[in-house]
Design an enzyme around this catalytic site. Sequence first.
Site, PDB file in Angstrom:
ATOM      1  CG  HIS A   1      68.662  10.527   5.999  1.00 32.97           C
ATOM      2  ND1 HIS A   1      67.394  10.578   5.390  1.00 32.97           N
ATOM      3  CD2 HIS A   1      69.199   9.525   5.216  1.00 32.97           C
ATOM      4  CE1 HIS A   1      67.307   9.587   4.236  1.00 32.97           C
ATOM      5  NE2 HIS A   1      68.327   9.095   4.232  1.00 32.97           N
TER       6      HIS A   1
ATOM      7  CG  HIS B   1      70.271   6.022   8.771  1.00 31.98           C
ATOM      8  ND1 HIS B   1      69.781   5.194   8.483  1.00 31.98           N
ATOM      9  CD2 HIS B   1      71.160   6.513   7.749  1.00 31.98           C
ATOM     10  CE1 HIS B   1      69.927   4.660   7.087  1.00 31.98           C
ATOM     11  NE2 HIS B   1      70.847   5.728   6.869  1.00 31.98           N
TER      12      HIS B   1
END
Length: 736
Positions: free
Chosen positions: A406, A410
């Site tokens: 994350h 991403h």
Amino acid sequence: MKKSRSVMAVTADDNLKDYFECSLSKSYSSSSYTLGIDLWRGRRCCSGNLQLPPLSQRQSERARTPEGDGISRPTTLPLTTLPSIAITTVSQECFDVENGPSPGRSPLDPQASSSSGLVLHAAFPGHSQRRESFLYRSDSDYDLSPKAMSRNSSLPSEQHGDDLIVTPFAQVLASLRIVRNNFTLLTNLHGAPNKRSPAASQAPVTRVSLQEESYQKLAMETLEELDWCLDQLETIQTYRSVSEMASNKFKRMLNRELTHLSEMSRSGNQVSEYISNTFLDKQNDVEIPSPTQKDREKKKKQQLMTQISGVKKLMHSSSLNNTSISRFGVNTENEDHLAKELEDLNKWGLNIFNVAGYSHNRPLTCIMYAIFQERDLLKTFKISSDTFVTYMMTLEDHYHSDVAYHNSLHAADVAQSTHVLLSTPALDAVFTDLEILAAIFAAAIHDVDHPGVSNQFLINTNSELALMYNDESVLENHHLAVGFKLLQEEHCDIFQNLTKKQRQTLRKMVIDMVLATDMSKHMSLLADLKTMVETKKVTSSGVLLLDNYTDRIQVLRNMVHCADLSNPTKSLELYRQWTDRIMEEFFQQGDKERERGMEISPMCDKHTASVEKSQVGFIDYIVHPLWETWADLVQPDAQDILDTLEDNRNWYQSMIPQSPSPPLDERSRDCQGLMEKFQFELTLEEEDSEGPEKEGEGPNYFSSTKTLCVIDPENRDSLEETDIDIATEDKSLIDT
């Protein structure tokens, strides 16, 4: 911001008839039944009304118990090809994203041209067969309640041939359509053509054309059909939305699938727990931290929560100007290589890893700058290049580079995927520039300041964020707060030239879209979209109007959610890199939980996690149903995506290691535990009482041979049938 109003119309074939028969395909054996999942397969003889299973079959299904359940569980389900959407615009009518459709014509005006708008065409017969998701299986195999909330089958739609209807509300509408059609046949009533009588111009069916026996049979079937509808409507809770009926059904079906998966093996149980804990919105037990943890958390609680945590000082110069902005918004010595990679900006599967490598690890700034240039959004909303780059670099700095998955990589991938989905031919000219701006911005900020742990971890550890947001979508609320807070930094307000109304609308849309990335809301999102699409399929008006905020944001929320879950739909090379990253992040969380003495979350224990099996389960139960529904909306634009998804699923399936057989005593314990988990009792019917007795058996014994489904614990898709002889003492003279 105004744009031509878009509608979705379902066009019927000119040769459709008003009434048609239905046939049921069920897998029966001449001497034995197969235990598994049934799938109704109604085939149209001619179109006109939505085809439903016969009432007698539905009533017996509703009242049945698992005993003697003669149903088959297919390992692969043939794909029902989905309808496409052709886009045109209605020049004389305008849609205001803030206010809805322009006045002057009702959205349901029957005079509205069905040729202007989003048209659901019939399926293309040449499409290859593909696995269907578990949503198209029966949801009541082991349902002991005669008051099941939904039909026990999937239903073909009226105007789309073999398109199956699985959402309960759409099934009720389809049933009512049959009631209405039967009523016209029974009473020989013929009114003027209207939106509920698409075939009213056909030759009337007179009362005398039906024989008395057929007339009575049709009347009884109509009454039973109406009773079924009333039974369903009486059980609806008034404060629940109709799409929640589908959400509850899908959750029930997923729980059943996960129960099967968990019973197969230890690794299957871990995958099942991960999917259940992550993608089902339910209240989990909160783990009470140890006293030492409480002391650490107490110091944090003493800090006043007057500021949004995570916002930090700029790590770059805020004095950028247009002359200093490079071609791609970032400084790079590999401009030619970067330009080569960005040639795929509008394609599904751009290699974002290469973009990061050529942009000094600024993939988000680079991709967003390229997208805004490509769509001319900087000019449309009067955003200066220096302000835009300043904000994007500030935003990217608030993504944690030490978080494996994350991170800004991403975010850039989701933003680019959203950009491509917005450009799909089926949705061309549907959304306004403001909606496009909101969707791409939402994708960019949707994981900012992600700490690399789950919402449940933050809740279990009594984190400051969990306290601030009352345990509800903790991270998603935080991402929004940080993303909007950064707009207040110096030279960062990229929306400063929007009107007050535009800013309010954009903020509302972004909040709705980012909150939808909370994976615990997955089933509700899926049910909302599928209910909306299927309901419009079965209505005689056949028009899906995207003329109000609720419908439009519903599509956008699912679009960003699809982009967020798009890794398995990319090339295998990219998909495997994403898998390695997410598993690394999971394992890091597991290590933190181990250090704190907490229970390790599913799939977070690096010593026991089954990566390959987790990806197969992730695709089967989460990704495939979602993208299958999206493909229903934009058919045929998502066919290549579904093909890639299936190929990737098959690859991971082939990579699942074959575990050696456990020792005999361990297998016995596993079998005992498996039997204890069964929530139903299997009862085999008695053979013909006049059948021959086995040698050595008295008259109080009989032999029964039935076919059972034997499932490979490491591969549910491979099924084999085994005949089992069972000797049972007959304690009653009455057949059981």
